[in-house]
Design a protein around this motif. Structure first.
Motif, PDB file in Angstrom:
ATOM      1  N   HIS A 166     113.066 144.635  -2.084  1.00  0.00           N
ATOM      2  CA  HIS A 166     114.442 145.137  -1.967  1.00  0.00           C
ATOM      3  C   HIS A 166     115.219 144.305  -0.944  1.00  0.00           C
ATOM      4  CE1 HIS A 166     114.392 149.044  -4.236  1.00  0.00           C
ATOM      5  NE2 HIS A 166     113.150 148.622  -4.326  1.00  0.00           N
ATOM      6  N   ARG A 167     116.453 143.996  -1.302  1.00  0.00           N
ATOM      7  CA  ARG A 167     117.316 143.277  -0.363  1.00  0.00           C
ATOM      8  C   ARG A 167     118.647 143.995  -0.209  1.00  0.00           C
ATOM      9  NH1 ARG A 167     114.942 139.625  -3.700  1.00  0.00           N
ATOM     10  NH2 ARG A 167     113.304 138.348  -2.782  1.00  0.00           N
ATOM     11  N   ASP A 168     118.638 145.262  -0.595  1.00  0.00           N
ATOM     12  CA  ASP A 168     119.843 146.086  -0.495  1.00  0.00           C
ATOM     13  C   ASP A 168     119.401 147.484  -0.059  1.00  0.00           C
ATOM     14  OD1 ASP A 168     122.576 146.811  -0.890  1.00  0.00           O
ATOM     15  OD2 ASP A 168     121.945 147.814  -2.735  1.00  0.00           O
ATOM     16  N   THR A 316     109.110 138.812   4.411  1.00  0.00           N
ATOM     17  CA  THR A 316     109.651 137.468   4.562  1.00  0.00           C
ATOM     18  C   THR A 316     108.689 136.566   5.315  1.00  0.00           C
ATOM     19  OG1 THR A 316     111.483 136.126   5.398  1.00  0.00           O
ATOM     20  CG2 THR A 316     111.000 138.138   6.628  1.00  0.00           C
ATOM     21  N   GLY A 317     108.578 135.362   4.781  1.00  0.00           N
ATOM     22  CA  GLY A 317     107.817 134.331   5.490  1.00  0.00           C
ATOM     23  C   GLY A 317     108.762 133.491   6.331  1.00  0.00           C
ATOM     24  N   ALA A 318     110.064 133.726   6.161  1.00  0.00           N
ATOM     25  CA  ALA A 318     111.060 132.928   6.878  1.00  0.00           C
ATOM     26  C   ALA A 318     111.544 133.723   8.092  1.00  0.00           C
ATOM     27  CB  ALA A 318     112.232 132.612   5.951  1.00  0.00           C
ATOM     28  N   LEU A 338     102.554 136.565  12.398  1.00  0.00           N
ATOM     29  CA  LEU A 338     102.200 135.853  11.161  1.00  0.00           C
ATOM     30  C   LEU A 338     103.072 136.242   9.980  1.00  0.00           C
ATOM     31  CD1 LEU A 338      98.283 135.823  11.028  1.00  0.00           C
ATOM     32  CD2 LEU A 338      99.836 134.142  12.006  1.00  0.00           C
ATOM     33  N   HIS A 339     103.592 137.464   9.996  1.00  0.00           N
ATOM     34  CA  HIS A 339     104.295 137.935   8.801  1.00  0.00           C
ATOM     35  C   HIS A 339     105.303 139.001   9.227  1.00  0.00           C
ATOM     36  CE1 HIS A 339     105.055 138.432   4.666  1.00  0.00           C
ATOM     37  NE2 HIS A 339     104.030 139.143   4.276  1.00  0.00           N
ATOM     38  N   VAL A 340     106.427 139.065   8.521  1.00  0.00           N
ATOM     39  CA  VAL A 340     107.431 140.099   8.805  1.00  0.00           C
ATOM     40  C   VAL A 340     107.688 140.894   7.528  1.00  0.00           C
ATOM     41  CG1 VAL A 340     109.818 140.567   9.481  1.00  0.00           C
ATOM     42  CG2 VAL A 340     108.507 138.814  10.708  1.00  0.00           C
TER      43      VAL A 340
HETATM   44  C1  FMN Z   1     104.619 136.093   1.644  1.00  0.00           C
HETATM   45  C2  FMN Z   1     105.984 136.380   1.086  1.00  0.00           C
HETATM   46  C3  FMN Z   1     107.104 135.829   1.669  1.00  0.00           C
HETATM   47  C4  FMN Z   1     108.374 136.123   1.176  1.00  0.00           C
HETATM   48  N1  FMN Z   1     109.456 135.613   1.815  1.00  0.00           N
HETATM   49  C5  FMN Z   1     110.684 135.955   1.399  1.00  0.00           C
HETATM   50  C6  FMN Z   1     111.850 135.530   2.104  1.00  0.00           C
HETATM   51  O1  FMN Z   1     111.755 134.826   3.099  1.00  0.00           O
HETATM   52  N2  FMN Z   1     113.049 135.918   1.657  1.00  0.00           N
HETATM   53  C7  FMN Z   1     113.206 136.706   0.555  1.00  0.00           C
HETATM   54  O2  FMN Z   1     114.339 137.031   0.196  1.00  0.00           O
HETATM   55  N3  FMN Z   1     112.125 137.125  -0.142  1.00  0.00           N
HETATM   56  C8  FMN Z   1     110.878 136.780   0.263  1.00  0.00           C
HETATM   57  N4  FMN Z   1     109.779 137.243  -0.412  1.00  0.00           N
HETATM   58  C9  FMN Z   1     109.956 138.067  -1.612  1.00  0.00           C
HETATM   59  C10 FMN Z   1     109.766 137.271  -2.882  1.00  0.00           C
HETATM   60  O3  FMN Z   1     110.872 136.426  -3.093  1.00  0.00           O
HETATM   61  C11 FMN Z   1     109.547 138.226  -4.019  1.00  0.00           C
HETATM   62  O4  FMN Z   1     108.292 138.844  -3.845  1.00  0.00           O
HETATM   63  C12 FMN Z   1     109.590 137.522  -5.374  1.00  0.00           C
HETATM   64  O5  FMN Z   1     110.876 137.069  -5.668  1.00  0.00           O
HETATM   65  C13 FMN Z   1     109.112 138.412  -6.509  1.00  0.00           C
HETATM   66  O6  FMN Z   1     109.870 139.605  -6.555  1.00  0.00           O
HETATM   67  P1  FMN Z   1     109.184 141.026  -6.410  1.00  0.00           P
HETATM   68  O7  FMN Z   1     108.598 141.138  -5.030  1.00  0.00           O
HETATM   69  O8  FMN Z   1     110.256 142.015  -6.642  1.00  0.00           O
HETATM   70  O9  FMN Z   1     108.085 141.106  -7.435  1.00  0.00           O
HETATM   71  C14 FMN Z   1     108.513 136.959   0.056  1.00  0.00           C
HETATM   72  C15 FMN Z   1     107.382 137.508  -0.541  1.00  0.00           C
HETATM   73  C16 FMN Z   1     106.127 137.241  -0.032  1.00  0.00           C
HETATM   74  C17 FMN Z   1     104.913 137.874  -0.671  1.00  0.00           C
END
Ligand code: FMN
Length: 372
Positions: A166-168, A316-318, A338-340
């Motif tokens: 989710h991003r909203d 997010t990995g970023a 390591l992870h957020v």
């Molecule tokens: C390790 C990891 C890092 C991710 N980093 C980001 C990120 O930095 N920004 C973002 O918008 N989504 C991030 N995502 C989400 C992925 O973009 C997302 O899982 C992918 O588009 C597939 O969509 P879904 O999770 O709805 O199946 C990350 C997901 C994982 C597992």
């Protein structure tokens, strides 16, 4: 025969000795630091006699000996050899990820028999006592979390397919009860086992070696009853320990590499590795991979559990590791993020999902076939 310095080569000092470490299949060798100068001369294909002339301050004997030992160490490759072809290929495939990612990957590849890392192996035991099982901040103000048991009985198949990043997020705060269930279910102890030396605990996610090196920090933005700020989840007490007051949407976004959407989440979760919990048992650097894999496992369990609780999960990995560590009061030396992860109530945008692939998108896609 012309020689060239391996493209896939990392040099460093270890225990006071200069090490040349070619990869993918090379092993580390110690050489005299002056060998670096000889390696520099072989930037491109060169015969050893020409290299000798470009190193006038070294005797021919010294250069000959250096070339011999550097070739033996796999750091100088013969033109047309299988090793040279593989070196070029590896450099091409890893491109801008080299040397950091490729070196880590290959330098930790294959189990090192001298440092067993397998589950059945005795493993390495640092003579130092094991670090504490649960990180805690005894002097921090704390909130003991409620212990409701409800909320996790949604059918598994439904949860599995409902999980989306989710991003909203809506402005509705997450209740302390929901947060408590989530934290206990994902990060809390499930049971305790005897490692043969001391007690360890297990979580709902598999964690290599059950060392539980990953600690849970929270950036709270919108949770009922909690001031925005930075907390540590104490899994032993099922409490949140307040580390620093204050967190804004803008700061959350900046910490996550300017991803604005994450500022609307109700909370962030920072998974931080306490490295010694793992390294005291497993000396092999390969186990750093296991820490990263463990973080991924917790991330998935977090996403599924948040979904089951009606929340929208994100990950997010970023993120900006250094300020994230600072805000979690981590030294970022032996205790490092390591992870957020993040979650909140889903917003009206339905998770800000990307559009479904259309015929145009498929038209621009090579669905199968050779990768070259
Ligand atoms: C390790 C990891 C890092 C991710 N980093 C980001 C990120 O930095 N920004 C973002 O918008 N989504 C991030 N995502 C989400 C992925 O973009 C997302 O899982 C992918 O588009 C597939 O969509 P879904 O999770 O709805 O199946 C990350 C997901 C994982 C597992």
């Amino acid at each position: 025969m012309r020689l060239r310095r391996a493209r896939c080569l990392t040099c460093y000092w270890h225990d006071g000795l200069f090490v040349v470490h070619p990869y993918p299949q090379g092993t580390p060798s110690t050489v005299h630091p002056a060998a670096a100068e000889v390696l520099t001369a072989f930037d491109e294909w060169l015969d050893p006699e020409t290299a000798d002339r470009s190193l006038p301050h070294l005797t021919a004997e010294t250069v000959r000996e250096a070339v011999r030992s550097l070739t033996e160490a796999g750091t100088l490759l013969a033109e047309g050899s299988c090793e040279a072809v593989r070196d070029e290929e590896t450099a091409r495939h890893w491109r801008t990820w080299a040397p950091e990612a490729s070196f880590f990957h290959y330098a930790t590849q294959d189990i090192d028999d001298r440092q067993p890392a397998g589950a059945g192996a005795a493993g390495f035991r640092d003579p130092a006592p094991d670090p504490v099982l649960f990180t805690g901040y005894p002097d921090a103000p704390r909130v003991l979390l409620p212990r409701p048991i409800a909320g996790l009985d949604a059918p598994y198949g439904q949860v599995l397919h409902a999980r989306r990043t989710h991003r909203d997020f809506s402005d509705a705060p997450v209740s302390l009860g929901t947060l408590g269930v989530l934290l206990a279910a994902v990060f809390g102890p499930v049971d305790f086992i005897d490692s043969g030396r001391a007690a360890l605990y297990r979580r709902t996610s598999p964690q290599g070696g059950a060392r539980q090196e990953l600690d849970t920090y929270l950036g709270i933005l919108n949770v009922t009853g909690l001031d925005p700020g930075w907390y540590h989840y104490n899994g032993l007490e099922h409490s949140l320990e307040l580390l620093a007051v204050g967190l804004t949407r803008d700061e959350a976004a900046v910490l996550c590499a300017d991803q604005e959407w994450i500022g609307a989440a109700a909370f962030l979760v920072v998974l931080a590795a306490r490295l010694e919990r793992m390294s005291v048992k497993y000396a092999t650097p390969r186990c750093y991979r296991v820490c990263l894999l463990n973080a991924g496992h917790l991330g998935q369990t977090f996403a599924l559990t948040a979904t089951a609780l009606g929340l929208g999960p994100a990950e997010t990995g970023a993120f900006r590791d250094t300020p994230v560590a600072r805000r979690c009061t981590l030294d970022n030396t032996g205790h490092t993020p390591l992870h957020v992860l993040a979650a909140g109530h889903p917003g009206p945008g339905g998770g800000n999902a990307p559009p479904t692939a259309t015929a145009d998108a498929f038209g621009a896609t090579r669905l199968s076939g050779s990768t070259t």
